[in-house]
Enzyme design. Sequence first.
Site, PDB file in Angstrom:
ATOM      1  N   THR A   1      39.570  44.994  39.640  1.00 61.53           N
ATOM      2  CA  THR A   1      40.608  44.572  38.860  1.00 61.53           C
ATOM      3  C   THR A   1      41.843  44.519  40.027  1.00 61.53           C
ATOM      4  O   THR A   1      42.810  44.007  40.058  1.00 61.53           O
ATOM      5  CB  THR A   1      41.235  45.328  37.591  1.00 61.53           C
ATOM      6  OG1 THR A   1      41.244  46.607  38.028  1.00 61.53           O
ATOM      7  CG2 THR A   1      40.383  44.934  36.413  1.00 61.53           C
ATOM      8  N   LEU A   2      41.658  45.599  41.063  1.00 61.95           N
ATOM      9  CA  LEU A   2      42.548  45.480  41.925  1.00 61.95           C
ATOM     10  C   LEU A   2      42.418  44.420  42.825  1.00 61.95           C
ATOM     11  O   LEU A   2      43.202  43.702  43.455  1.00 61.95           O
ATOM     12  CB  LEU A   2      42.298  46.969  42.703  1.00 61.95           C
ATOM     13  CG  LEU A   2      42.974  47.091  43.932  1.00 61.95           C
ATOM     14  CD1 LEU A   2      42.695  46.814  45.208  1.00 61.95           C
ATOM     15  CD2 LEU A   2      44.609  46.710  43.680  1.00 61.95           C
ATOM     16  N   ASN A   3      41.327  44.194  43.000  1.00 62.41           N
ATOM     17  CA  ASN A   3      40.882  42.557  43.913  1.00 62.41           C
ATOM     18  C   ASN A   3      41.516  41.634  43.264  1.00 62.41           C
ATOM     19  O   ASN A   3      42.272  40.541  44.009  1.00 62.41           O
ATOM     20  CB  ASN A   3      39.321  42.652  44.091  1.00 62.41           C
ATOM     21  CG  ASN A   3      38.520  43.856  44.521  1.00 62.41           C
ATOM     22  OD1 ASN A   3      39.119  44.761  45.417  1.00 62.41           O
ATOM     23  ND2 ASN A   3      37.455  43.906  44.638  1.00 62.41           N
TER      24      ASN A   3
ATOM     25  N   ALA B   1      33.444  40.998  45.792  1.00 56.48           N
ATOM     26  CA  ALA B   1      34.482  40.597  45.304  1.00 56.48           C
ATOM     27  C   ALA B   1      34.573  39.054  45.016  1.00 56.48           C
ATOM     28  O   ALA B   1      35.596  38.277  44.894  1.00 56.48           O
ATOM     29  CB  ALA B   1      35.679  40.767  46.046  1.00 56.48           C
TER      30      ALA B   1
ATOM     31  N   ASP C   1      35.705  38.549  41.556  1.00 63.51           N
ATOM     32  CA  ASP C   1      37.106  39.001  41.364  1.00 63.51           C
ATOM     33  C   ASP C   1      38.016  37.984  41.990  1.00 63.51           C
ATOM     34  O   ASP C   1      39.093  37.759  41.597  1.00 63.51           O
ATOM     35  CB  ASP C   1      37.148  40.526  42.213  1.00 63.51           C
ATOM     36  CG  ASP C   1      36.342  41.450  41.730  1.00 63.51           C
ATOM     37  OD1 ASP C   1      35.651  41.686  40.496  1.00 63.51           O
ATOM     38  OD2 ASP C   1      35.875  42.233  42.486  1.00 63.51           O
TER      39      ASP C   1
END
Length: 299
Positions: A31-33, A255, A258
């Site tokens: 979720t940060l990515n 990622a 993401d």
Amino acid sequence: MTRIAAIGECMIEMAPTGPAGLYRMGFAGDTLNTAWYLRQLLPAADRIDYVTAVGRDAASDQMLDFLRGADLGVDHIARSSDRTVGLYMIQLQDGERSFSYWRGQSAARTLADDPAALTEALSGADLAVFSGITLAILPPAGREALLEALAELRGRGGTIVFDPNLRPRLWASPSEMTGAITRAAAVSDIALPSHEDEAAWFGDADPEATAARYAGSGVGCVIVKNGPGPVLARVAGVQTWHETQAVETVVDTTAAGDSFNAGYLAAQLQGRSIDEAVAAAAGLAGRVIRSHGALVPIA
Ligand code: ADP
């Protein structure tokens, strides 16, 4: 102004630099990515908060500095006195990457320990992004608190975005995982599953089956990723297929999903059509997998 809250775990990443034994420290997490790519894609006027928990040590301070430096909001990050942030290390063996994780006791696992603080963290958001990994790292009570806070936000008109990101190793059993994922779908407006994972754990015969299952849980917009294969969108019951551009030399697929999510959401927030949004998403993911690492600068 759109206010976005992404909820989950950011970890320290130790990536090999070439010479044996030398690693570069970075930060990443699903979720940060997505939040990081959304920040690149959306005007600075939009607010993007990262909602997690970190420790009080120097490594946690460094993570907060990284998040601030990436222009992500850190006001709703809880601090735990007896835990620190999780870490993973990438190993290169005969050209193949493998990952080792130290996250079992990470501070992020406490991010929903205070339900009132979590509700407060989401209170100003128009859109909340979470994933199956966010759920997997939480204890059962935290999982309940998160789903309740998301349902409450949705009840106030917020949009809930969910990437199932199935990681069986993070769950006690496959049935615990599939049960929690199905409950998460029931509070979500947009789901962004990857067909290959869904086929493995839910037995979906094809992307249509994946889309139909999430739609059956009440998700109005389902975008089914499928590696290099075409993307299936099912929006308000209408299915459309979208080709993805072939990437000849895939360097690192970290990622991919993401960044796809960020590309899709940014385009949708900017009022683009489904076709344009999927094209933007696949275009961004295609760029990201041509380079090493989760966070590839796209300016
Ligand atoms: P995840 O990374 O979540 O497993 P996928 O593997 O389905 O998700 O990939 C997400 C997106 O990344 C795909 O929808 C596609 O747009 C892009 N992508 C992934 N692999 C490739 C590839 N080999 N060639 C082109 N695009 C790809």
